[in-house]
Design a protein around this motif. Structure first.
Motif, PDB file in Angstrom:
ATOM      1  N   LYS A 181      32.446 -22.028  10.866  1.00 38.28           N
ATOM      2  CA  LYS A 181      32.807 -23.255  10.129  1.00 38.28           C
ATOM      3  C   LYS A 181      31.585 -24.152   9.877  1.00 38.28           C
ATOM      4  O   LYS A 181      30.575 -24.040  10.586  1.00 38.28           O
ATOM      5  CB  LYS A 181      33.807 -24.061  10.957  1.00 38.28           C
ATOM      6  N   SER A 182      31.740 -25.048   8.929  1.00 38.69           N
ATOM      7  CA  SER A 182      30.770 -26.140   8.692  1.00 38.69           C
ATOM      8  C   SER A 182      29.326 -25.635   8.742  1.00 38.69           C
ATOM      9  O   SER A 182      28.501 -26.097   9.528  1.00 38.69           O
ATOM     10  CB  SER A 182      30.984 -27.257   9.726  1.00 38.69           C
ATOM     11  N   ILE A 183      29.050 -24.681   7.859  1.00 38.96           N
ATOM     12  CA  ILE A 183      27.738 -24.001   7.855  1.00 38.96           C
ATOM     13  C   ILE A 183      26.662 -24.916   7.253  1.00 38.96           C
ATOM     14  O   ILE A 183      26.895 -25.587   6.249  1.00 38.96           O
ATOM     15  CB  ILE A 183      27.827 -22.693   7.032  1.00 38.96           C
ATOM     16  N   VAL A 184      25.485 -24.904   7.888  1.00 41.12           N
ATOM     17  CA  VAL A 184      24.342 -25.658   7.323  1.00 41.12           C
ATOM     18  C   VAL A 184      23.160 -24.754   6.969  1.00 41.12           C
ATOM     19  O   VAL A 184      22.236 -25.191   6.289  1.00 41.12           O
ATOM     20  CB  VAL A 184      23.835 -26.775   8.277  1.00 41.12           C
ATOM     21  N   ARG A 185      23.201 -23.524   7.488  1.00 43.51           N
ATOM     22  CA  ARG A 185      22.014 -22.688   7.264  1.00 43.51           C
ATOM     23  C   ARG A 185      22.391 -21.215   7.105  1.00 43.51           C
ATOM     24  O   ARG A 185      23.237 -20.700   7.854  1.00 43.51           O
ATOM     25  CB  ARG A 185      21.093 -22.854   8.471  1.00 43.51           C
ATOM     26  N   PHE A 186      21.791 -20.578   6.126  1.00 40.21           N
ATOM     27  CA  PHE A 186      21.909 -19.131   5.911  1.00 40.21           C
ATOM     28  C   PHE A 186      20.498 -18.564   5.997  1.00 40.21           C
ATOM     29  O   PHE A 186      19.637 -18.940   5.180  1.00 40.21           O
ATOM     30  CB  PHE A 186      22.457 -18.824   4.516  1.00 40.21           C
TER      31      PHE A 186
END
Ligand code: MTE
Length: 319
Positions: free
Chosen positions: A240-245
């Motif tokens: 959830k609530s991803i900030v980085r790939f």
């Protein structure tokens, strides 16, 4: 690693019975009813959240290719039966999750890519083809839901990221802000929440980044503003609530794998014949329906994903 605080599904087998699920569900339904009447978030929080500049994207056009074999889970029930450990270990976490500050929401795409990208979520989503899909979700705890997600194929993000030839995996990371998220002050979890997929999995047509649900921008407790939906894997993979790939050559190690590798592996594909070390995965409770059903291999999505695992039979493909 000595795990002091166990998740619900880390209870002894004797407690992980259908009766326990049933009793828990009764208790949580009572809690959900109470929440409906509970106070709204603080004025400061409401001001911070409004207006949502992506609201015009919903409801999105439904892609009819992905069909359900069960009714959509009631929105109110789904929205009050969640796992979001950043805010605490309760299933009824919607009120606490209101503390999640959504804007600005900056996403970083880095690692083995042509060029590191830092982009605001509101800008990224305008570049993506948003649609609605009906997906099932099978939690490793032996319950399931059916959700109308909106969002875009992960493959579109991969296209946008332009990974280099030696990239094999994509590692995803949730926000890290212990001041905002009290669960992250619990030192026994190796925060931040991390998950990973192979690029072949990420570009499979089923792999979806959800930004909306139930015809609206996604609610905070479901992992706003952007979360993964990989319906053929156990729910804990859907970060959830991803900030980085980050695109990598090495296999990423998820938070749960770091915590308890014997129980939560990298692949975590749904398989009713492979029991969790402490309970059976043979069937599941349909939350909100009061019914148990046999669990299906790949959660019923084998026609889309089984080929991904050809030649990998030697790996531990199931959680
Ligand atoms: N992602 C983060 N960042 N934190 C979490 O605690 N819980 C996981 C997954 N993604 C979790 C997460 C688990 S165990 C499940 S079953 C699903 O989210 C639950 O999603 P839902 O609450 O929308 O049903």
């Amino acid at each position: 690693m000595h795990v002091i605080h166990r998740r619900d599904w880390e209870l002894p087998e004797r407690l992980a019975t259908p009766e326990r699920c049933f009793l828990n569900r009764r208790a949580f339904l009572g809690g959900a009813a109470a929440l409906v009447a509970s106070p709204t978030p603080s004025a400061a929080q409401r001001v911070a959240d409004l207006p949502d500049p992506t609201a015009d994207l919903y409801p999105a056009r439904r892609n009819e290719k992905y069909v359900l074999d069960r009714p959509v889970t009631d929105e109110m029930i789904n929205g009050h039966y969640n796992n979001f450990y950043e805010f605490g270990t309760s299933k009824n976490i919607a009120a606490q999750a209101k503390a999640l500050k959504l804007r600005p929401w900056t996403l970083t795409i880095d690692g083995l890519v042509e060029k590191r990208i830092v982009i605001d979520f509101d800008e990224l989503i305008r570049k993506m083809p948003v649609e609605e899909r009906l997906y099932r979700m099978r939690c490793v705890e032996a319950w399931s839901m059916a959700i109308p997600w909106s969002g875009f194929p992960f493959a579109k993000l991969v296209e946008f990221a332009k990974p280099l030839g030696d990239a094999k995996y994509v590692r995803m990371e949730t926000f890290m802000d212990p001041a905002m998220a009290p669960g992250q002050r619990a030192g026994w979890y190796p925060w931040p929440y991390v998950e990973g997929l192979t690029i072949a999995e990420a570009t499979n047509e089923l792999c979806f980044l959800a930004t909306g649900a139930y015809g609206k921008p996604i609610a905070k407790q479901h992992g706003a503003p952007i979360r993964l939906a990989v319906p053929w894997k156990y729910g804990f993979k859907s970060i959830k609530s991803i900030v980085r790939f980050s695109f990598t050559a090495e296999r990423p190690k998820s938070m749960w794998e770091q915590l308890q590798a014997s129980e939560y592996g990298f692949w975590a594909n749904v398989n009713p014949q492979v029991a969790h070390p402490r309970w059976s995965q043979a069937n599941e409770e349909l939350i909100g329906v009061g019914e148990r059903r046999p669990t299906l291999l790949f959660n019923g999505y084998g026609e889309f994903v089984a080929d991904l695992y050809k030649g990998l039979e030697g790996e531990r493909l199931w959680a």
